[in-house]
Design an enzyme around this catalytic site. Structure first.
Site, PDB file in Angstrom:
ATOM      1  N   VAL A  60       1.018  -1.263  -0.017  1.00 31.55           N
ATOM      2  CA  VAL A  60       0.033  -0.075   0.041  1.00 31.55           C
ATOM      3  C   VAL A  60       0.942   1.282  -0.081  1.00 31.55           C
ATOM      4  O   VAL A  60       0.593   2.065  -0.612  1.00 31.55           O
ATOM      5  CB  VAL A  60      -0.957  -0.028   1.023  1.00 31.55           C
ATOM      6  CG1 VAL A  60      -1.803   1.386   1.315  1.00 31.55           C
ATOM      7  CG2 VAL A  60      -2.124  -1.105   1.079  1.00 31.55           C
ATOM      8  N   GLY A  63       2.191   1.715  -3.425  1.00 25.30           N
ATOM      9  CA  GLY A  63       1.199   2.167  -4.682  1.00 25.30           C
ATOM     10  C   GLY A  63       0.647   3.497  -4.083  1.00 25.30           C
ATOM     11  O   GLY A  63       0.268   4.225  -5.160  1.00 25.30           O
ATOM     12  N   GLU A  64       0.498   3.893  -2.932  1.00 22.74           N
ATOM     13  CA  GLU A  64      -0.028   5.187  -2.489  1.00 22.74           C
ATOM     14  C   GLU A  64       1.051   6.086  -2.805  1.00 22.74           C
ATOM     15  O   GLU A  64       0.666   7.326  -3.459  1.00 22.74           O
ATOM     16  CB  GLU A  64      -0.442   5.250  -1.172  1.00 22.74           C
ATOM     17  CG  GLU A  64      -1.022   6.717  -0.710  1.00 22.74           C
ATOM     18  CD  GLU A  64      -1.625   6.680   0.691  1.00 22.74           C
ATOM     19  OE1 GLU A  64      -2.389   7.678   1.201  1.00 22.74           O
ATOM     20  OE2 GLU A  64      -1.542   5.491   1.361  1.00 22.74           O
ATOM     21  N   SER A  65       2.203   5.833  -2.519  1.00 17.85           N
ATOM     22  CA  SER A  65       3.322   6.749  -2.827  1.00 17.85           C
ATOM     23  C   SER A  65       3.374   7.127  -4.393  1.00 17.85           C
ATOM     24  O   SER A  65       3.548   8.318  -4.753  1.00 17.85           O
ATOM     25  CB  SER A  65       4.672   6.215  -2.404  1.00 17.85           C
ATOM     26  OG  SER A  65       4.739   6.191  -0.922  1.00 17.85           O
ATOM     27  N   SER A  68       0.252   8.889  -5.482  1.00 20.13           N
ATOM     28  CA  SER A  68       0.024  10.400  -5.065  1.00 20.13           C
ATOM     29  C   SER A  68       0.946  11.259  -5.943  1.00 20.13           C
ATOM     30  O   SER A  68       0.707  12.195  -6.189  1.00 20.13           O
ATOM     31  CB  SER A  68       0.235  10.248  -3.760  1.00 20.13           C
ATOM     32  OG  SER A  68      -1.018   9.643  -2.846  1.00 20.13           O
TER      33      SER A  68
END
Length: 141
Positions: A60, A63-65, A68
């Site tokens: 996560v 993926g989020e890094s 974003s």
């Protein structure tokens, strides 16, 4: 290894703020970065849970890094992106090597940007699918 492929806006953002301490601590390396597509790698070693497999939270974070950052590239220079929703489905595990995340824009709008990130192992097996939606907020003067 070849040098990273960054869009002009991505180059500007990397110079302004970099990836951030968490991404650096986890060993995330950006190979390609634009609003439409981004690619990064992360080592499994150092990011495992007690059973020795890559931690679901590490998937996560990767993926989020990446999602974003791609959304912030889209928002730059007048806006910035803040995550409002993230989800992940883990389908396989990995215990060693390096994982690769490929981020693809699903929607690049005026107020929202949504990206899908597919994380795979060195054999190309899909390990996780992460989806993130970012709100694009006006920068204050």
């Amino acid at each position: 290894m070849s040098s990273p492929k960054f869009s002009q806006a991505a180059e500007q953002l990397m110079q302004l703020r970099g990836l951030g301490p968490l991404a650096e601590k986890m060993g995330i390396e950006i190979l390609e970065l634009s609003a439409e597509r981004a690619v990064a790698t992360m080592p499994v070693e150092g990011n495992t849970q007690p059973l020795g497999v890559l931690h679901g939270g590490a998937h996560v974070v990767l993926g989020e890094s990446l999602g974003s950052f791609a959304a912030n590239v889209w928002a730059h220079p007048d806006k910035f992106a803040v995550g409002i929703e993230v989800n992940a489905s883990h389908s396989k595990s990995v215990t060693s090597g390096t994982v690769t995340a490929v981020c693809t824009a699903l929607n690049l709008g005026k107020t929202l940007a949504t990206h899908e990130i597919v994380i795979s192992d060195e054999s190309g097996r899909r390990l996780s699918t992460v989806r993130i939606t970012n709100f694009l907020k006006e920068k204050k003067s």
